[in-house]
Design an enzyme around this catalytic site. Structure first.
Site, PDB file in Angstrom:
ATOM      1  N   VAL A 283       0.833  -1.205   0.000  1.00  0.00           N
ATOM      2  CA  VAL A 283       0.000   0.000   0.000  1.00  0.00           C
ATOM      3  C   VAL A 283       0.868   1.256   0.000  1.00  0.00           C
ATOM      4  O   VAL A 283       0.606   2.213  -0.735  1.00  0.00           O
ATOM      5  CB  VAL A 283      -0.944  -0.020   1.219  1.00  0.00           C
ATOM      6  CG1 VAL A 283      -1.642   1.324   1.398  1.00  0.00           C
ATOM      7  CG2 VAL A 283      -1.975  -1.134   1.077  1.00  0.00           C
ATOM      8  N   ASP A 284       1.912   1.270   0.830  1.00  0.00           N
ATOM      9  CA  ASP A 284       2.783   2.431   0.954  1.00  0.00           C
ATOM     10  C   ASP A 284       3.476   2.742  -0.372  1.00  0.00           C
ATOM     11  O   ASP A 284       3.470   3.876  -0.858  1.00  0.00           O
ATOM     12  CB  ASP A 284       3.818   2.147   2.044  1.00  0.00           C
ATOM     13  CG  ASP A 284       4.362   3.410   2.698  1.00  0.00           C
ATOM     14  OD1 ASP A 284       3.933   4.512   2.327  1.00  0.00           O
ATOM     15  OD2 ASP A 284       5.225   3.287   3.582  1.00  0.00           O
ATOM     16  N   ASP A 285       4.088   1.727  -0.971  1.00  0.00           N
ATOM     17  CA  ASP A 285       4.746   1.915  -2.268  1.00  0.00           C
ATOM     18  C   ASP A 285       3.765   2.434  -3.304  1.00  0.00           C
ATOM     19  O   ASP A 285       4.086   3.323  -4.099  1.00  0.00           O
ATOM     20  CB  ASP A 285       5.329   0.591  -2.759  1.00  0.00           C
ATOM     21  CG  ASP A 285       6.624   0.236  -2.069  1.00  0.00           C
ATOM     22  OD1 ASP A 285       7.671   0.297  -2.723  1.00  0.00           O
ATOM     23  OD2 ASP A 285       6.597  -0.099  -0.876  1.00  0.00           O
TER      24      ASP A 285
END
Length: 650
Positions: free
Chosen positions: A386-388
């Site tokens: 999700v972060d990437d």
């Protein structure tokens, strides 16, 4: 060699800042791969290179003396002054890392009466001996037949057959736990013995006869009532003899699970522990070295090596998506034809890496959303990050090439929205992964079995949604996420950083998100955060924090040496809060300008990232290359602009 500039520490002029930006951006562009992406080394502690050496000896592979010699040089270099090995640069003694490093060095051929081995042995014994190691180290010691299997918590392979509603199920733990655990279940069931052709033993690290060792005590973060309940379950499982047919069916289920997610040369879960465990699992099941599945699993491990002229080590994984996306942000901030063109080339490399055709393990909680994320590594389709994904989307959005990236952004936005947890926040790989009672099972003494929502990942998603979609500013999804960030602010004014070290990282992330979401810079939460960042600035003008900030009894910030990447985070956070003209920002910019090396980069031996709090930390070699550049360029841009407001989500 990165040599720090010896210029006098006067206030950096605009021309000095321009020169720093030019030097750093040219150096960064020079490291771009021919196909457009960037990838930098990712370093952990002594554990991973030690385990790599021990894996080779477990399998009795031909000795690569040159490679082992380089790994030995690395392990000796990072030994701490306390005699053992820490989890991060200048960190405290860690028992498990020290036992594995000592074992690896002895296996390589270091004499036990060598001064560094004597110091290590004395440090280990002075702290209770190798029996104080964590569960994963105990598993390794059992595989080498040093300690009995009764000293390892029971994890029966029949777990693979449990229904989804059962209190323990693979769907209820994190991606990294799943991929590490499943091949371990097979190893526990079969209890193979390391070949260990040199017959290396480490009895000297124990204070008691190793065969007398029992189960490990409760870990500090575990709750006594839950722990003793699960210890009772563990003791009960030891008295059960599972039917042979049931056990075989469970092993076949585990094998099928691993095989389905083997991920080619990028490996199971694309992380070293899972990849190494898969190799040992295939070996225990009798797969020949030439068998395609075992061979490709073994090759995936080899691709993690970072070997240099005089030393080498094994990386825990690789970070090309993360490195490329963040580098693109820094270069887009620099601006100009060359930097922007190279950033666009990097973004174009990212387009086909988007996972659009695989519904990964995340569907267990979100079965009805379409895939659209990016992984952290070159390939890891079952586990998009999700972060990437949020960071990639923000870079694509600000690149100013809508026709190239519109479809990618739309698919990612849909997936991110679908991955929001019920509490309004986001985790890294799963939604609603909050089965906290499982962190109390004896196997989970590391306290990192789960992937719950966190402030930093939530902030990134808020930043992305607010940046790419003006209508999102009035959406219920964004409002719930902002509410989560407001209620998780620490009393001192900071936010926790799960994936970066630590409160500086979390505070930077959230300040960027609240700014993007339109929260008034004069709001109490932003003022408290700004005051905290200003208060913790070091006398040299930089900011720093280390892994000790994750301790269970955290009572507020404790000063640590300044680093370039953490200084950049603090500066980016302050500027997001509208403080570009604050004297603290000027001092931070001066710090970056005067600590830049002749090569255009910053020398940063300290670790500034986190794998698992209190257990596993990371040193991204790219962080001191692109984050300081990003902060310097933003400072210049805001100073030259009519508005002091940051327009982007990061």
């Amino acid at each position: 060699m990165n040599r720090v500039s010896l210029e006098p520490k006067s206030s950096a002029s605009a021309s000095t800042v321009d020169h720093s930006i030019e030097a750093a951006s040219c150096a960064l562009i020079a490291l771009q791969q021919p196909d457009g992406h960037w990838v930098f080394e990712l370093e952990a502690d002594a554990t991973i290179p030690a385990e790599y050496v021990l894996l080779r000896h477990y399998l009795a592979e031909p000795i690569d003396a040159a490679l082992e010699a380089k790994i030995a040089v690395y392990l000796r270099r990072i030994q701490g002054d306390h005699g053992g090995w820490p989890l991060f640069h200048d960190g405290a003694f860690d028992m498990s890392a020290s036992v594995k490093a000592y074992f690896a060095l002895k296996t390589i051929g270091d004499a036990i009466d060598a001064p560094h081995m004597v110091r290590a042995r004395e440090a280990i014994r002075a702290r209770g001996g190798a029996s104080r190691s964590n569960v994963f180290t105990r598993m390794m010691l059992a595989l080498f037949d040093f300690i009995p299997w009764r000293a390892v918590p029971v994890m029966p392979v029949e777990i693979m057959l449990l229904p989804k509603w059962f209190p323990f199920h693979l769907d209820k733990v994190s991606y990294w736990s799943r991929t590490v655990l499943v091949p371990l279940l097979v190893l526990q069931a079969l209890k193979p013995r390391a070949r260990n052709p040199k017959g290396i033993a480490i009895e000297e690290l124990f204070l008691e006869p190793p065969h007398t060792i029992g189960l490990a005590p409760k870990a500090p973060q575990q709750k006594a009532l839950w722990f003793w309940f699960f210890r009772g379950v563990d003791l009960g499982l030891r008295s059960i003899t599972f039917p042979r047919r049931l056990r075989q069916r469970a092993i076949e289920r585990a094998l099928a699970w691993v095989t389905e997610r083997l991920n080619g040369e990028d490996g199971l879960g694309a992380i070293f522990p899972a990849m190494a465990n898969s190799v040992m699992m295939f070996d225990a099941l009798g797969y020949a070295e030439s068998h395609p599945q075992r061979a490709i699993a073994r090759k995936s491990v080899e691709k993690l090596l970072a070997v240099h002229e005089h030393e080498g080590y094994c990386q825990p994984c690789v970070s090309p998506i993360w490195d490329t996306a963040l580098t693109c942000h820094a270069l887009l901030e620099v601006g100009g034809d060359r930097a922007s063109a190279q950033a666009c080339k990097g973004l174009e490399w990212l387009v086909p890496k988007q996972i659009l055709d695989v519904k990964g393990d995340w569907i267990a909680r979100r079965p009805n959303i379409r895939p659209g994320g990016w992984a952290f590594q070159y390939a890891n389709p079952d586990y998009p990050d999700v972060d990437d994904t949020a960071v990639v989307v923000m870079a694509m959005d600000r690149a100013g090439a809508p026709d190239k990236f519109r479809a990618s952004i739309a698919a990612a936005r849909e997936w991110i929205l679908g991955m929001q947890s019920d509490n309004g926040a986001w985790g890294a790989f799963d939604a609603d992964n909050e089965y906290y009672y499982l962190n109390n099972i004896p196997f989970a003494d590391h306290g990192a079995l789960l992937d719950p929502p966190t402030e930093d990942v939530t902030a990134r998603c808020v930043s992305m949604l607010a940046q790419i979609d003006e209508a999102a500013l009035k959406s219920a999804a964004l409002a719930r996420a902002v509410d989560y960030l407001r209620r998780t602010q620490m009393e001192e004014g900071s936010w926790y950083g799960r994936w970066g070290m630590n409160y500086i990282y979390g505070t930077w992330s959230v300040l960027c998100a609240l700014n993007a979401a339109g929260v008034d810079p004069a709001s109490p939460e932003l003022r408290r955060a700004v005051a905290w960042l200003v208060r913790i600035q070091n006398p040299d003008g930089g900011w720093g924090e280390d892994g000790a900030s994750y301790k269970l009894d955290y009572r507020g910030y404790e000063r640590a040496s300044s680093t370039a990447s953490q200084t950049a985070w603090a500066l980016l956070g302050l500027m997001a809060a509208g403080e570009v003209d604050h004297p603290a920002v000027k001092r931070g910019i001066d710090y970056l300008a005067h600590t830049q090396g002749d090569d255009g980069f910053w020398n940063e031996p300290r670790y500034t990232a986190t794998g698992f709090p209190r257990v596993f930390y990371l040193r991204y070699h790219g962080y001191p290359k692109f984050f300081p550049l990003w902060a310097l360029a933003r400072y210049r841009n805001l100073k030259n602009a009519n508005s002091r407001s940051v327009r982007y989500g990061m």
